[in-house]
Design a protein around this motif. Structure first.
Motif, PDB file in Angstrom:
ATOM      1  N   UNK A  48     -44.007 -21.987  34.565  1.00 33.27           N
ATOM      2  CA  UNK A  48     -44.586 -20.637  34.542  1.00 33.27           C
ATOM      3  C   UNK A  48     -45.709 -20.561  33.517  1.00 33.27           C
ATOM      4  N   UNK A  49     -45.567 -21.260  32.394  1.00 35.80           N
ATOM      5  CA  UNK A  49     -46.649 -21.320  31.405  1.00 35.80           C
ATOM      6  C   UNK A  49     -47.901 -21.936  32.021  1.00 35.80           C
ATOM      7  N   UNK A  50     -47.737 -23.051  32.742  1.00 37.24           N
ATOM      8  CA  UNK A  50     -48.874 -23.704  33.409  1.00 37.24           C
ATOM      9  C   UNK A  50     -49.499 -22.757  34.434  1.00 37.24           C
ATOM     10  N   UNK A  51     -48.665 -22.041  35.184  1.00 36.85           N
ATOM     11  CA  UNK A  51     -49.175 -21.094  36.184  1.00 36.85           C
ATOM     12  C   UNK A  51     -50.002 -19.999  35.517  1.00 36.85           C
ATOM     13  N   UNK A  52     -49.537 -19.499  34.377  1.00 40.96           N
ATOM     14  CA  UNK A  52     -50.277 -18.456  33.666  1.00 40.96           C
ATOM     15  C   UNK A  52     -51.592 -18.988  33.110  1.00 40.96           C
ATOM     16  N   UNK A  53     -51.587 -20.202  32.583  1.00 37.77           N
ATOM     17  CA  UNK A  53     -52.820 -20.781  32.045  1.00 37.77           C
ATOM     18  C   UNK A  53     -53.824 -21.055  33.160  1.00 37.77           C
ATOM     19  N   UNK A  54     -53.344 -21.471  34.315  1.00 35.93           N
ATOM     20  CA  UNK A  54     -54.242 -21.678  35.463  1.00 35.93           C
ATOM     21  C   UNK A  54     -54.857 -20.361  35.913  1.00 35.93           C
ATOM     22  N   UNK A  55     -54.047 -19.290  35.868  1.00 33.42           N
ATOM     23  CA  UNK A  55     -54.563 -17.966  36.229  1.00 33.42           C
ATOM     24  C   UNK A  55     -55.658 -17.527  35.268  1.00 33.42           C
ATOM     25  N   UNK A  56     -55.430 -17.743  33.967  1.00 30.40           N
ATOM     26  CA  UNK A  56     -56.444 -17.412  32.960  1.00 30.40           C
ATOM     27  C   UNK A  56     -57.725 -18.207  33.218  1.00 30.40           C
ATOM     28  N   UNK A  57     -57.580 -19.477  33.560  1.00 30.09           N
ATOM     29  CA  UNK A  57     -58.740 -20.338  33.853  1.00 30.09           C
ATOM     30  C   UNK A  57     -59.589 -19.746  34.987  1.00 30.09           C
ATOM     31  N   UNK A  58     -58.923 -19.312  36.049  1.00 32.02           N
ATOM     32  CA  UNK A  58     -59.647 -18.743  37.192  1.00 32.02           C
ATOM     33  C   UNK A  58     -60.344 -17.444  36.787  1.00 32.02           C
ATOM     34  N   UNK A  59     -59.631 -16.578  36.089  1.00 31.18           N
ATOM     35  CA  UNK A  59     -60.240 -15.326  35.613  1.00 31.18           C
ATOM     36  C   UNK A  59     -61.462 -15.612  34.742  1.00 31.18           C
ATOM     37  N   UNK A  60     -61.313 -16.573  33.811  1.00 32.20           N
ATOM     38  CA  UNK A  60     -62.396 -16.872  32.868  1.00 32.20           C
ATOM     39  C   UNK A  60     -63.641 -17.382  33.583  1.00 32.20           C
ATOM     40  N   UNK A  61     -63.440 -18.206  34.609  1.00 34.58           N
ATOM     41  CA  UNK A  61     -64.573 -18.722  35.370  1.00 34.58           C
ATOM     42  C   UNK A  61     -65.251 -17.609  36.172  1.00 34.58           C
ATOM     43  N   UNK A  62     -64.450 -16.729  36.749  1.00 32.56           N
ATOM     44  CA  UNK A  62     -65.007 -15.660  37.577  1.00 32.56           C
ATOM     45  C   UNK A  62     -65.716 -14.594  36.742  1.00 32.56           C
ATOM     46  N   UNK A  63     -65.187 -14.302  35.548  1.00 28.77           N
ATOM     47  CA  UNK A  63     -65.726 -13.218  34.732  1.00 28.77           C
ATOM     48  C   UNK A  63     -66.514 -13.703  33.510  1.00 28.77           C
ATOM     49  N   UNK A  64     -66.647 -15.024  33.413  1.00 30.36           N
ATOM     50  CA  UNK A  64     -67.438 -15.616  32.319  1.00 30.36           C
ATOM     51  C   UNK A  64     -66.918 -15.209  30.941  1.00 30.36           C
ATOM     52  N   UNK A  65     -65.625 -15.337  30.747  1.00 30.03           N
ATOM     53  CA  UNK A  65     -65.034 -15.034  29.442  1.00 30.03           C
ATOM     54  C   UNK A  65     -65.395 -16.128  28.439  1.00 30.03           C
ATOM     55  N   UNK A  66     -65.462 -15.785  27.138  1.00 30.45           N
ATOM     56  CA  UNK A  66     -65.946 -16.744  26.131  1.00 30.45           C
ATOM     57  C   UNK A  66     -64.959 -17.876  25.854  1.00 30.45           C
ATOM     58  N   UNK A  67     -65.504 -18.955  25.304  1.00 27.64           N
ATOM     59  CA  UNK A  67     -64.733 -20.153  24.954  1.00 27.64           C
ATOM     60  C   UNK A  67     -65.066 -20.556  23.521  1.00 27.64           C
ATOM     61  N   UNK A  68     -64.063 -21.020  22.789  1.00 28.20           N
ATOM     62  CA  UNK A  68     -64.303 -21.483  21.422  1.00 28.20           C
ATOM     63  C   UNK A  68     -64.806 -22.922  21.408  1.00 28.20           C
TER      64      UNK A  68
END
Length: 439
Positions: free
Chosen positions: A190-210
């Protein structure tokens, strides 16, 4: 029941009718359960209102339940003693350079914190304070920030040591050691599933990266965090290897957390320690009051043989382990939307257990399907306690965040289906490490 004034159907109508009416009136769950019991206790000649108090306090006469306040105290000591801050630094050096860095840190920190606290509400409260405003400043949408904070907090009841596992083991006589081991793989998936979801959101909405942390930074943050990361190994390892019981492991976790906070990291003073005790007392009272009134409610269900009446129809379906798994998940997913997980385990889990036995389902498999399904209820309205906490911290309406919550639950539902269809996901570690737990 022979000799009773009310039949099973009448008693069930009164119990559930008053209970759901009280919920609609926004009366707290624990009080709703007690209010549902009172009319029957007053109507039935063989019963009396004293039974409500008697059964409530009988449920507290459990050594296992002592683990609940101790795990909550461990979480509060970790939060107040700077331990959570060090785990956050470790999370940042590990995944901060991934797309949606701050949200990824949110998920990974929840994974680490889950191995310590066992309480999703404690996780939701602490994470909301830290992450929601921080994500706002970095340009994340409010609905996304609230949704990922709330959804990641459910890991605390899936990854051991989980308070729900302790309640389940104590109520339905299932090995807590087996449940601790069984929750590790589903929690990681479930942790991996949540991180994959964040990855997709970040790519679609151009969220920042450190910026990527150096290996030296990672090594230093890991070294500083090792004492904190040792906590779940002490709790789970001690139970698995038979060094102490679940309750004793919770006590040792408190001593260890207090040592780290007061003496090792030295970021907690006596006032902070007192505040941790007060917070623990408040949250423990809420949780255990639910246990007590749910037990009285369950006693009345058993008195009128309501579970047998419910099960007689379902037994005729002749479901196998997989079909029964989907039925269990469906029931708990619906119940979790309206009822807190603890009374749901005591009431609904007790009703479903005989069915799962007749279907040939392993008790640990049944438990993990139920716990994961109930975890979803922590972020689904109208109950959705973790979602309510996150929305309150963010100052936004629950309905404004529900769309992103449902999107994030979709890949988690896939993991739940995998758990139902392939029981070895749950049973692999208990069989490998300590097969005696499954006997």
């Amino acid at each position: 029941m022979t000799g009773s004034l009310l039949g099973s159907g009448q008693a069930a109508a009164i119990l559930f009718g008053i209970f759901f009416t009280a919920l609609l009136l926004r009366i707290p769950v624990a009080f709703s359960l007690a209010l549902a019991c009172l009319p029957i206790l007053l109507i039935e000649p063989r019963l009396s209102s004293e039974i409500l108090v008697q059964e409530t306090f009988n449920s507290y006469n459990s050594f296992i339940l002592l683990a609940v306040p101790f795990f909550l105290l461990t979480a509060n000591l970790m939060n107040g003693g700077g331990i959570t801050d060090r785990l956050m630094t470790l999370s940042r050096t590990m995944v901060g350079h991934w797309p949606g860095g701050l949200a990824q840190i949110n998920v990974v920190l929840s994974f680490f914190f889950a191995g310590i606290s066992g309480s999703s509400t404690a996780d939701a409260a602490s994470q909301s304070k830290v992450f929601i405003e921080a994500q706002r400043r970095e340009g994340y949408d409010d609905s996304f920030s609230v949704a990922i904070t709330a959804v990641s907090s459910v890991l605390a009841v899936i990854i051991p040591p989980s308070i729900l596992m302790i309640i389940w083991g104590g109520t339905l006589t299932t090995s807590i050691g087996a449940l601790f081991l069984a929750g590790i793989v589903p929690g990681a998936l479930i942790t991996v599933a949540q991180m994959a979801t964040v990855h997709v959101y970040a790519k679609m909405r151009n969220y920042p990266t450190y910026k990527r942390a150096s290996w030296g930074d990672l090594a230093r943050s890991l070294l500083v965090s090792v004492p904190a990361l040792t906590t779940p190994f002490i709790i789970i390892g001690g139970k698995i290897f038979g060094w102490f019981t679940a309750t004793e492991s919770a006590c040792i976790a408190v001593i260890y957390a207090a040592f780290l906070s007061l003496l090792f990291y030295r970021e907690m003073n006596l006032r902070g320690f007192y505040e941790a005790l007060v917070d623990t007392g408040r949250f423990s009272a809420i949780a255990l009051f639910c246990v007590g009134t749910a037990s009285a409610f369950g006693w009345l269900l058993a008195y009128y043989k309501i579970p047998q009446a419910i099960l007689s129809g379902v037994s005729a379906w002749h479901l196998g382990p997989t079909g029964m798994g989907f039925l269990v998940a469906g029931v708990f997913l619906v119940v979790g939307c309206f009822l807190d997980a603890i009374p749901a385990i005591i009431i609904v889990g007790t009703i479903l257990q005989p069915l799962t036995v007749s279907a040939g389902m392993d008790p640990v498999h049944f438990a993990m399907i139920g716990i994961v399904s109930l975890a979803f209820g922590l972020v689904t309205p109208p109950y959705g306690l973790c979602l309510l906490i996150a929305c309150s911290m963010a100052g936004m309406r629950l309905m404004d965040a529900i769309k992103d919550v449902l999107i994030m639950l979709a890949p988690m539902c896939i993991v739940l289906v995998m758990i139902i269809v392939w029981p070895e996901i749950v049973l692999f570690l208990p069989r490998l490490i300590s097969p005696d737990f499954l006997r």
